[in-house]
Scaffold this active site. Structure first.
Site, PDB file in Angstrom:
ATOM      1  N   ASN A 156      12.805 -44.769  53.166  1.00 13.44           N
ATOM      2  CA  ASN A 156      13.025 -43.421  52.627  1.00 13.44           C
ATOM      3  C   ASN A 156      12.759 -43.467  51.121  1.00 13.44           C
ATOM      4  O   ASN A 156      13.590 -43.936  50.362  1.00 13.44           O
ATOM      5  CB  ASN A 156      14.466 -42.993  52.936  1.00 13.44           C
ATOM      6  CG  ASN A 156      14.789 -41.621  52.379  1.00 13.44           C
ATOM      7  OD1 ASN A 156      13.908 -40.923  51.862  1.00 13.44           O
ATOM      8  ND2 ASN A 156      16.054 -41.224  52.480  1.00 13.44           N
ATOM      9  N   TRP A 157      11.576 -42.965  50.753  1.00 14.53           N
ATOM     10  CA  TRP A 157      11.197 -43.025  49.328  1.00 14.53           C
ATOM     11  C   TRP A 157      11.871 -41.930  48.507  1.00 14.53           C
ATOM     12  O   TRP A 157      11.722 -41.878  47.292  1.00 14.53           O
ATOM     13  CB  TRP A 157       9.679 -42.923  49.187  1.00 14.53           C
ATOM     14  CG  TRP A 157       8.927 -44.119  49.693  1.00 14.53           C
ATOM     15  CD1 TRP A 157       9.456 -45.284  50.172  1.00 14.53           C
ATOM     16  CD2 TRP A 157       7.499 -44.281  49.764  1.00 14.53           C
ATOM     17  NE1 TRP A 157       8.456 -46.151  50.538  1.00 14.53           N
ATOM     18  CE2 TRP A 157       7.245 -45.563  50.299  1.00 14.53           C
ATOM     19  CE3 TRP A 157       6.412 -43.462  49.435  1.00 14.53           C
ATOM     20  CZ2 TRP A 157       5.945 -46.048  50.500  1.00 14.53           C
ATOM     21  CZ3 TRP A 157       5.123 -43.930  49.645  1.00 14.53           C
ATOM     22  CH2 TRP A 157       4.889 -45.207  50.159  1.00 14.53           C
ATOM     23  N   LYS A 158      12.547 -41.021  49.179  1.00 15.12           N
ATOM     24  CA  LYS A 158      13.239 -39.918  48.500  1.00 15.12           C
ATOM     25  C   LYS A 158      12.292 -39.197  47.531  1.00 15.12           C
ATOM     26  O   LYS A 158      11.091 -39.126  47.783  1.00 15.12           O
ATOM     27  CB  LYS A 158      14.498 -40.446  47.809  1.00 15.12           C
ATOM     28  CG  LYS A 158      15.378 -41.231  48.784  1.00 15.12           C
ATOM     29  CD  LYS A 158      16.766 -41.478  48.301  1.00 15.12           C
ATOM     30  CE  LYS A 158      17.513 -42.275  49.359  1.00 15.12           C
ATOM     31  NZ  LYS A 158      18.919 -42.468  49.067  1.00 15.12           N
ATOM     32  N   HIS A 194      20.054 -36.051  56.459  1.00 13.81           N
ATOM     33  CA  HIS A 194      20.393 -37.101  55.486  1.00 13.81           C
ATOM     34  C   HIS A 194      21.571 -36.629  54.631  1.00 13.81           C
ATOM     35  O   HIS A 194      21.682 -35.429  54.335  1.00 13.81           O
ATOM     36  CB  HIS A 194      19.171 -37.397  54.616  1.00 13.81           C
ATOM     37  CG  HIS A 194      19.380 -38.600  53.743  1.00 13.81           C
ATOM     38  ND1 HIS A 194      20.041 -38.526  52.543  1.00 13.81           N
ATOM     39  CD2 HIS A 194      19.046 -39.898  53.923  1.00 13.81           C
ATOM     40  CE1 HIS A 194      20.106 -39.737  52.015  1.00 13.81           C
ATOM     41  NE2 HIS A 194      19.503 -40.592  52.831  1.00 13.81           N
ATOM     42  N   GLU A 245      22.098 -36.694  51.604  1.00 10.25           N
ATOM     43  CA  GLU A 245      21.733 -35.929  50.402  1.00 10.25           C
ATOM     44  C   GLU A 245      21.387 -34.488  50.764  1.00 10.25           C
ATOM     45  O   GLU A 245      21.613 -33.574  49.967  1.00 10.25           O
ATOM     46  CB  GLU A 245      20.582 -36.643  49.668  1.00 10.25           C
ATOM     47  CG  GLU A 245      21.091 -37.892  48.947  1.00 10.25           C
ATOM     48  CD  GLU A 245      20.102 -39.045  48.884  1.00 10.25           C
ATOM     49  OE1 GLU A 245      18.900 -38.828  49.046  1.00 10.25           O
ATOM     50  OE2 GLU A 245      20.576 -40.189  48.691  1.00 10.25           O
ATOM     51  N   GLU A 282      24.778 -43.853  58.474  1.00  7.52           N
ATOM     52  CA  GLU A 282      24.672 -44.029  57.027  1.00  7.52           C
ATOM     53  C   GLU A 282      25.964 -43.564  56.358  1.00  7.52           C
ATOM     54  O   GLU A 282      26.109 -42.370  56.044  1.00  7.52           O
ATOM     55  CB  GLU A 282      23.514 -43.187  56.486  1.00  7.52           C
ATOM     56  CG  GLU A 282      22.161 -43.645  56.932  1.00  7.52           C
ATOM     57  CD  GLU A 282      21.135 -43.449  55.822  1.00  7.52           C
ATOM     58  OE1 GLU A 282      20.500 -44.431  55.454  1.00  7.52           O
ATOM     59  OE2 GLU A 282      21.000 -42.339  55.311  1.00  7.52           O
ATOM     60  N   GLY A 340      22.883 -45.648  48.076  1.00  8.22           N
ATOM     61  CA  GLY A 340      22.483 -45.717  46.670  1.00  8.22           C
ATOM     62  C   GLY A 340      23.558 -46.272  45.749  1.00  8.22           C
ATOM     63  O   GLY A 340      23.436 -46.173  44.525  1.00  8.22           O
ATOM     64  N   SER A 359      22.469 -48.987  51.064  1.00  6.68           N
ATOM     65  CA  SER A 359      22.382 -50.173  50.202  1.00  6.68           C
ATOM     66  C   SER A 359      21.897 -51.420  50.948  1.00  6.68           C
ATOM     67  O   SER A 359      22.361 -52.529  50.708  1.00  6.68           O
ATOM     68  CB  SER A 359      23.728 -50.445  49.526  1.00  6.68           C
ATOM     69  OG  SER A 359      24.046 -49.376  48.650  1.00  6.68           O
ATOM     70  N   GLY A 374      16.535 -47.145  51.464  1.00  6.23           N
ATOM     71  CA  GLY A 374      16.194 -46.280  50.345  1.00  6.23           C
ATOM     72  C   GLY A 374      15.639 -47.093  49.186  1.00  6.23           C
ATOM     73  O   GLY A 374      14.461 -47.471  49.170  1.00  6.23           O
ATOM     74  N   GLY A 375      16.498 -47.388  48.212  1.00  4.40           N
ATOM     75  CA  GLY A 375      16.072 -48.052  46.979  1.00  4.40           C
ATOM     76  C   GLY A 375      15.198 -49.278  47.191  1.00  4.40           C
ATOM     77  O   GLY A 375      14.162 -49.437  46.528  1.00  4.40           O
TER      78      GLY A 375
HETATM   79  P1  PGA Z   1      19.813 -46.732  49.821  1.00  5.19           P
HETATM   80  O1  PGA Z   1      19.492 -45.346  50.555  1.00  5.19           O
HETATM   81  O2  PGA Z   1      19.178 -47.818  50.630  1.00  5.19           O
HETATM   82  O3  PGA Z   1      19.215 -46.595  48.460  1.00  5.19           O
HETATM   83  O4  PGA Z   1      21.301 -46.862  49.790  1.00  5.19           O
HETATM   84  C1  PGA Z   1      19.549 -45.256  51.943  1.00  5.19           C
HETATM   85  C2  PGA Z   1      19.245 -43.862  52.380  1.00  5.19           C
HETATM   86  O5  PGA Z   1      19.478 -42.919  51.622  1.00  5.19           O
HETATM   87  O6  PGA Z   1      18.763 -43.635  53.496  1.00  5.19           O
END
Ligand code: PGA
Length: 263
Positions: A9-11, A94, A96, A166, A172, A212, A233-234
């Protein structure tokens, strides 16, 4: 046998040029393994150009969101219908989207349905906040979000759904869930699918962990019996780290299922 899935997930990172350069780097680092599915989820704007550039044997594409109506006067939205043919997966619900953009369970349910209706697979994200966790409400939240998200999914459609556990507090933050807790959540989610759709369906549905995940901890999640992959994500924005994650998951498939190893 459930095929492990790793979704990046590159957001809201990487413009068209940056995404193209990054994909070039990833293609050099990440090996194609036919028994592991790797899905890249860039922003909408980049999907078209990446779909022309990407090695489709190595990567599938996913969107990070969609709108559930097929078309109409919905300024700024992109429908599942428009994503059809471009992506195989769409991330839905998600945290977010739920917390920053205030998506409700009913939005999530409609989006899941729209994605399925348009022939793609939703990656339905579910997870508790730190407050809910502290109040001992984790399983209630998981139950509510899952049943709401799957409300319109039929027993013929459940096969194509991917569920991502999640925990919101782990996204994050660098504070990842304890692998045994993630496994307990995955077991609980699979039991919920069993009660809704029966055991055969529940054994097919893939459940991912996200929050994470990095190269150092990916193995501890992916090696859990009920965790079938990772939503990253990150760490998915670092080519070396992401490729190390994919290799760790691939190595597990070799240990667990030697017959599925490539010749
Ligand atoms: P993260 O994000 O790996 O940066 O914690 C995961 C996600 O939002 O799916």
């Amino acid at each position: 046998m459930r095929k492990p899935l790793i979704a990046a997930n590159w957001k809201m990172h990487l413009n068209t040029h940056q995404a193209s350069l990054f994909l070039h780097k990833l293609e050099q680092k990440v090996a194609a393994h036919r028994n592991v599915e790797i899905v890249l989820c860039p922003n909408y704007l980049v999907l078209q150009s990446l779909s022309l550039q990407v090695n489709h044997r190595k990567f599938k594409l996913g969107a990070q969101n969609c709108y559930w109506r097929d078309e109409g006067a919905y300024t700024g939205e992109v429908s599942a219908t428009m994503l059809r043919g471009l992506v195989n997966y769409v991330i839905v619900g998600h945290s977010e989207r739920r917390h920053v953009f205030l998506e409700r369970d009913s939005d999530v349910r409609n989006k899941v349905q729209a994605v399925v209706r348009n022939g793609m697979s939703p990656i339905l994200c579910i997870g508790e906040t730190s407050v809910e966790r502290a109040a001992g409400e984790t399983f209630d939240v998981l139950h509510n979000q899952l049943t709401a998200g799957l409300a319109n999914v039929t027993s013929d459609e459940i096969n194509g759904i991917v569920i991502a556990y999640e925990p919101v507090w782990a996204i994050g933050t660098g504070e990842s869930a304890h692998p045994e807790d993630a496994q307990s959540a995955a077991i609980f989610l699979r039991q919920q699918v069993t009660s809704l759709y029966g055991n055969a369906a529940a054994q097919q549905v893939r459940i991912l962990y996200g929050g994470s995940v990095n190269a150092g901890n990916s193995n501890s999640y992916a090696s859990q019996n009920d965790i079938d992959g990772l939503l990253v994500g990150g760490a998915s924005l670092k080519a070396d780290e992401f490729s190390a994650i994919t290799e760790a998951v691939y190595a597990l498939t070799l240990n667990n299922h030697p017959l599925t190893a490539p010749a």
